[in-house]
Design a protein around this motif. Structure first.
Motif, PDB file in Angstrom:
ATOM      1  N   ALA A  35       0.818  -1.215   0.000  1.00  0.00           N
ATOM      2  CA  ALA A  35       0.000   0.000   0.000  1.00  0.00           C
ATOM      3  C   ALA A  35       0.850   1.263   0.000  1.00  0.00           C
ATOM      4  N   ASN A  36       0.245   2.321  -0.547  1.00  0.00           N
ATOM      5  CA  ASN A  36       0.836   3.650  -0.496  1.00  0.00           C
ATOM      6  C   ASN A  36      -0.301   4.656  -0.554  1.00  0.00           C
ATOM      7  N   LEU A  37       0.031   5.929  -0.442  1.00  0.00           N
ATOM      8  CA  LEU A  37      -0.945   7.008  -0.528  1.00  0.00           C
ATOM      9  C   LEU A  37      -0.650   7.860  -1.754  1.00  0.00           C
ATOM     10  N   HIS A  38      -1.697   8.485  -2.274  1.00  0.00           N
ATOM     11  CA  HIS A  38      -1.577   9.317  -3.468  1.00  0.00           C
ATOM     12  C   HIS A  38      -2.294  10.640  -3.221  1.00  0.00           C
ATOM     13  N   GLY A  39      -1.758  11.703  -3.771  1.00  0.00           N
ATOM     14  CA  GLY A  39      -2.392  13.006  -3.602  1.00  0.00           C
ATOM     15  C   GLY A  39      -1.449  14.001  -2.966  1.00  0.00           C
ATOM     16  N   ASP A  40      -1.950  14.740  -1.972  1.00  0.00           N
ATOM     17  CA  ASP A  40      -1.158  15.786  -1.323  1.00  0.00           C
ATOM     18  C   ASP A  40      -0.265  15.205  -0.234  1.00  0.00           C
ATOM     19  N   VAL A  41       0.601  14.286  -0.634  1.00  0.00           N
ATOM     20  CA  VAL A  41       1.550  13.683   0.300  1.00  0.00           C
ATOM     21  C   VAL A  41       2.928  13.699  -0.351  1.00  0.00           C
ATOM     22  N   ILE A  42       3.956  13.776   0.471  1.00  0.00           N
ATOM     23  CA  ILE A  42       5.327  13.749  -0.029  1.00  0.00           C
ATOM     24  C   ILE A  42       6.142  12.767   0.791  1.00  0.00           C
ATOM     25  N   ASN A  43       7.185  12.244   0.172  1.00  0.00           N
ATOM     26  CA  ASN A  43       8.146  11.389   0.872  1.00  0.00           C
ATOM     27  C   ASN A  43       7.501  10.157   1.494  1.00  0.00           C
ATOM     28  N   THR A  44       6.580   9.537   0.787  1.00  0.00           N
ATOM     29  CA  THR A  44       6.007   8.277   1.265  1.00  0.00           C
ATOM     30  C   THR A  44       6.479   7.130   0.383  1.00  0.00           C
ATOM     31  N   ASP A  45       6.483   5.955   0.978  1.00  0.00           N
ATOM     32  CA  ASP A  45       6.924   4.760   0.279  1.00  0.00           C
ATOM     33  C   ASP A  45       5.919   3.638   0.523  1.00  0.00           C
ATOM     34  N   THR A  46       6.013   2.592  -0.275  1.00  0.00           N
ATOM     35  CA  THR A  46       5.108   1.449  -0.161  1.00  0.00           C
ATOM     36  C   THR A  46       5.308   0.718   1.162  1.00  0.00           C
ATOM     37  N   LYS A  47       4.205   0.307   1.755  1.00  0.00           N
ATOM     38  CA  LYS A  47       4.213  -0.430   3.022  1.00  0.00           C
ATOM     39  C   LYS A  47       3.500  -1.767   2.834  1.00  0.00           C
ATOM     40  N   ALA A  48       4.129  -2.838   3.290  1.00  0.00           N
ATOM     41  CA  ALA A  48       3.518  -4.164   3.199  1.00  0.00           C
ATOM     42  C   ALA A  48       2.555  -4.389   4.354  1.00  0.00           C
ATOM     43  N   GLY A  49       1.440  -5.055   4.070  1.00  0.00           N
ATOM     44  CA  GLY A  49       0.456  -5.368   5.094  1.00  0.00           C
ATOM     45  C   GLY A  49      -0.230  -6.687   4.792  1.00  0.00           C
ATOM     46  N   LEU A  50      -1.151  -7.061   5.645  1.00  0.00           N
ATOM     47  CA  LEU A  50      -1.862  -8.336   5.556  1.00  0.00           C
ATOM     48  C   LEU A  50      -3.253  -8.143   4.979  1.00  0.00           C
ATOM     49  N   THR A  51      -3.679  -9.114   4.204  1.00  0.00           N
ATOM     50  CA  THR A  51      -5.079  -9.221   3.789  1.00  0.00           C
ATOM     51  C   THR A  51      -5.581 -10.601   4.181  1.00  0.00           C
ATOM     52  N   ILE A  52      -6.738 -10.661   4.846  1.00  0.00           N
ATOM     53  CA  ILE A  52      -7.314 -11.940   5.238  1.00  0.00           C
ATOM     54  C   ILE A  52      -8.830 -11.808   5.289  1.00  0.00           C
ATOM     55  N   GLY A  53      -9.530 -12.860   4.894  1.00  0.00           N
ATOM     56  CA  GLY A  53     -10.981 -12.783   4.922  1.00  0.00           C
ATOM     57  C   GLY A  53     -11.631 -13.988   4.282  1.00  0.00           C
ATOM     58  N   ALA A  54     -12.805 -13.749   3.694  1.00  0.00           N
ATOM     59  CA  ALA A  54     -13.586 -14.827   3.096  1.00  0.00           C
ATOM     60  C   ALA A  54     -14.316 -14.289   1.874  1.00  0.00           C
ATOM     61  N   PHE A  55     -14.797 -15.203   1.025  1.00  0.00           N
ATOM     62  CA  PHE A  55     -15.460 -14.799  -0.201  1.00  0.00           C
ATOM     63  C   PHE A  55     -16.530 -15.806  -0.577  1.00  0.00           C
ATOM     64  N   TYR A  56     -17.431 -15.382  -1.462  1.00  0.00           N
ATOM     65  CA  TYR A  56     -18.329 -16.314  -2.135  1.00  0.00           C
ATOM     66  C   TYR A  56     -18.281 -16.016  -3.627  1.00  0.00           C
ATOM     67  N   ASN A  57     -18.439 -17.061  -4.428  1.00  0.00           N
ATOM     68  CA  ASN A  57     -18.386 -16.938  -5.886  1.00  0.00           C
ATOM     69  C   ASN A  57     -19.665 -17.455  -6.510  1.00  0.00           C
ATOM     70  N   TYR A  58     -20.146 -16.757  -7.512  1.00  0.00           N
ATOM     71  CA  TYR A  58     -21.160 -17.253  -8.442  1.00  0.00           C
ATOM     72  C   TYR A  58     -20.491 -17.379  -9.812  1.00  0.00           C
ATOM     73  N   SER A  59     -20.753 -18.453 -10.511  1.00  0.00           N
ATOM     74  CA  SER A  59     -20.232 -18.583 -11.869  1.00  0.00           C
ATOM     75  C   SER A  59     -21.295 -19.201 -12.763  1.00  0.00           C
ATOM     76  N   SER A  60     -21.135 -19.025 -14.072  1.00  0.00           N
ATOM     77  CA  SER A  60     -22.102 -19.563 -15.018  1.00  0.00           C
ATOM     78  C   SER A  60     -21.378 -20.182 -16.199  1.00  0.00           C
ATOM     79  N   LYS A  61     -22.103 -20.931 -17.005  1.00  0.00           N
ATOM     80  CA  LYS A  61     -21.506 -21.583 -18.161  1.00  0.00           C
ATOM     81  C   LYS A  61     -21.097 -20.600 -19.245  1.00  0.00           C
ATOM     82  N   THR A  62     -21.614 -19.387 -19.183  1.00  0.00           N
ATOM     83  CA  THR A  62     -21.269 -18.374 -20.183  1.00  0.00           C
ATOM     84  C   THR A  62     -19.887 -17.769 -19.947  1.00  0.00           C
TER      85      THR A  62
END
Length: 213
Positions: A35-62
């Motif tokens: 992650a990083n920030l965009h806009g009225d910010v200076i001197n920032t760098d990318t920061k690593a973080g965690l993503t965790i959670g759950a999902f549901y999927n719908y799919s079709s033959k098309t």
């Protein structure tokens, strides 16, 4: 803004009903957020973080499908000299419209996806874990952020109807994360995620019901 959110949810629910013909599945997902920030910010760098959670999927033959996700994601940024961090921790709800390539029934299915993400701020902390969001009467950061998420990935069938889900995605925040009227700062993040999907049942268009396994 409220009308925009209602419109997005209405569109999402309508299209998910249209796509939800079969192959309804659920599962966990985890990954890394750069992650990083965009806009009225200076001197920032990318920061690593965690993503965790759950999902549901719908799919079709098309080839069309839909994925609803509920994620805990660590966003923010760090200074270029890595001595300070802004950790913005969100509960995210991406609503992703998906297109699968290849033929229905193939063991390997490449995919593209895009959709809105509803993001709710859980906490804002510095590098040492201290709260930097003030109290309930003087918040520094906005509690809600609306974003757009897009990406690509692969679904691979490990065993019958159990799929490994891999994706890379890029998220762009559309709203100012701060309450300062004199600045405009938006979230940005690149994510790499892995998930496992397990069959839940089949959606019956005629009855409008989900037949669980």
């Amino acid at each position: 803004m409220k009308n925009c959110i209602i419109l997005l949810l209405t569109l999402t629910l309508g299209l998910s009903q249209a796509f939800a013909q079969e192959n309804v599945s659920i599962g966990p997902i985890a990954g890394v957020s750069l992650a990083n920030l965009h806009g009225d910010v200076i001197n920032t760098d990318t920061k690593a973080g965690l993503t965790i959670g759950a999902f549901y999927n719908y799919s079709s033959k098309t080839g069309f499908g839909f994925s609803g996700q509920l994620l805990y994601t660590q966003l923010g940024a760090q200074t270029l000299n890595k001595t300070a961090e802004l950790n913005l921790n969100y509960i995210q709800a991406p609503l992703l419209f998906t297109f699968f390539f290849g033929r229905y029934g193939d063991r390997l299915r490449p995919k593209l996806f895009v959709g809105p993400s509803l993001n709710f701020l859980v906490s804002a902390k510095d590098k040492n874990g201290n709260n930097i969001n003030g109290d309930s009467n003087s918040r520094v950061y906005n509690v809600f952020d609306l974003g757009i998420t897009g990406g690509a990935g692969l679904n691979y069938e490990l065993t019958r109807k159990v799929w490994l889900n891999f994706d890379v995605r890029y998220g762009v925040g559309l709203l100012d994360v701060t309450k300062d009227p004199n600045t405009s700062v938006q979230n940005r993040n690149f994510g790499i995620n892995l998930g496992l999907s397990f069959p839940l049942g089949t959606y019956d268009k005629k009855s409008g019901r989900l037949r669980t396994r």
